[in-house]
Design an enzyme around this catalytic site. Sequence first.
Site, PDB file in Angstrom:
ATOM      1  N   LYS A   1       1.754  10.108  -3.680  1.00 52.11           N
ATOM      2  CA  LYS A   1       3.128   9.678  -3.929  1.00 52.11           C
ATOM      3  C   LYS A   1       3.489   9.938  -5.391  1.00 52.11           C
ATOM      4  CE  LYS A   1       3.192   6.006  -0.437  1.00 52.11           C
ATOM      5  NZ  LYS A   1       4.269   6.551   0.411  1.00 52.11           N
TER       6      LYS A   1
ATOM      7  N   ASP B   1       3.102  -2.053   1.695  1.00 45.86           N
ATOM      8  CA  ASP B   1       2.904  -1.256   2.903  1.00 45.86           C
ATOM      9  C   ASP B   1       2.134  -2.027   3.971  1.00 45.86           C
ATOM     10  OD1 ASP B   1       3.724   1.081   4.045  1.00 45.86           O
ATOM     11  OD2 ASP B   1       1.957   2.230   3.485  1.00 45.86           O
TER      12      ASP B   1
ATOM     13  N   ASP C   1       0.126  11.203   3.700  1.00 49.53           N
ATOM     14  CA  ASP C   1       1.006  10.079   3.377  1.00 49.53           C
ATOM     15  C   ASP C   1       1.745   9.566   4.606  1.00 49.53           C
ATOM     16  OD1 ASP C   1       2.136   8.162   1.742  1.00 49.53           O
ATOM     17  OD2 ASP C   1       3.796   9.442   1.096  1.00 49.53           O
TER      18      ASP C   1
ATOM     19  N   GLU D   1       0.118   7.972   6.963  1.00 46.95           N
ATOM     20  CA  GLU D   1      -1.132   7.354   7.403  1.00 46.95           C
ATOM     21  C   GLU D   1      -0.935   6.142   8.293  1.00 46.95           C
ATOM     22  OE1 GLU D   1       0.430   4.482   5.105  1.00 46.95           O
ATOM     23  OE2 GLU D   1       0.388   6.592   4.546  1.00 46.95           O
TER      24      GLU D   1
ATOM     25  N   ARG E   1       0.941   5.519  10.818  1.00 39.33           N
ATOM     26  CA  ARG E   1       0.970   5.796  12.262  1.00 39.33           C
ATOM     27  C   ARG E   1      -0.422   6.098  12.804  1.00 39.33           C
ATOM     28  NH1 ARG E   1       5.212  10.504  11.357  1.00 39.33           N
ATOM     29  NH2 ARG E   1       5.721   9.000   9.728  1.00 39.33           N
TER      30      ARG E   1
END
Length: 489
Positions: free
Chosen positions: A267, A279, A339, A341, A343
């Site tokens: 990121k 997150d 990025d 990740e 899912r």
Amino acid sequence: MRFSLSSADLQEWNGDVLAVGLPQGDVDATATALEQRFAGITDALKQQEFKGKPGDQLVITPLGGGPQRLVVLGLGESDAIDTERLRGAAARAAKAAIGCEGSLGLQLPCAGSDAQEAARICAEAVRLCLYKDQRFRKEPDPRRIPEALELIDLSPAAESGFAAVNATCAGVELARELVAAPPNVVTPAALADTAAGIAKDHGLELKVLERSDCEAKGMGAFLAVSQGSDLPPKFIHLIYRPEGEVKRRVALVGKGLTFDSGGYNLKVGAAQIDMMKFDMGGSAAVLGAMRSIAELKPAGVEVHMVVASCENMVNGSAVHPGDIVMAANGMTIEINNTDAEGRLTLADALLYACEQKPDAVVDLATLTGACVIALGDEMAGLWSNNDDLAEALDAAAQTGGEGLWRMPLRQSYKDGLKSLLADMKNTGPRPGGSITAALFLKEFVAKDTAWAHIDIAGPVWSDKGKGVNPAGATGYGVRTLVNWVLAQS
């Protein structure tokens, strides 16, 4: 916080802060009534050009005995006073009462709502907006806030509206604390410890799968994300079993990335890597909901909470862009973006949740920036394969005052997930990114199971605060989930 009804009128009520809501058109009549007790209030309203419009507010310190503070709130046109306006007015009253201890008396016209609903809305708003997280300050700011709320001029039937308020708000506050805490405090192990605390305090069942357990179950998608971190992953399964017959079984699945660096797709720039502690907002929501559900003990509904928790970090063992991994159902996934990740972790979590044979599965995740672009920071996106479930969740969100908007689950967009080598890729093209993310998750839900995915990337955090949410973590999703589960009992 203590909640009660008061039979006293505005002339008699004796507490610390009195807040009165005035619709447009009723200002003069109510001001005349208040003048009998609070001399000069009529002139003060005129000087302030108080018209009763939404947002109009006057705070005065009366002379003599009685309340230490009088708060007059504008509510707008009488026929436009809905539940959202009541909630906002109650929150404004509570904020105006900061600095006073004791009791807050609140009188709001509730003609558009039944008394029980009005009591619940006002009580939730007052408690939630008074929350302040000072755990990480050397010297917390001294706070004087009301300890009790008295609702004035509501029918006795309103009393039952208070029943679930403190339990629900405690769940929201737990979720806020988890999301707000830094990633060196809230780790996968800390989430497992939080679940253990809920289980111990409320008699729930808990299973925590370690890395070796996940390997034995073939959770290659989840473990691929975790392999770049020095912290061990934790797969958390918390179970509420009601007394008596089980009529419904549901699963709540939360994304549990306690920190997301993006992996090798690091990121950068506007991605706000410093905020990637949130997150795990989905896991915070389901843990908060379980804390509330465990206290409320809904009859007939068995609830399974599933969280696959880890970090997404970069080291010599981290997953590469282009790696192909296998989920627990044997499906292979080409990781074209490290990025994306969340899912991957949710894939194995959803498969596990479906093994519990639930009637419905709901997952919550801070999944995509695309959803934030589409809906902003006050609304979550909802995708579902079942209209009845989607409508029930929408109703639960409206009851809790949480913004939720159903989005399309357009099957043709699944073509964007095709891989040359594997069964599918983990990301599709940028357009429709939140839709392809939902379509990816759908592949890991049992065919005949009702499922909903809620993307909470927008409302999980509020930079400035609004309504019942102070600045920071909002605890989004707890009220929706609790209301949804209670509606099934």
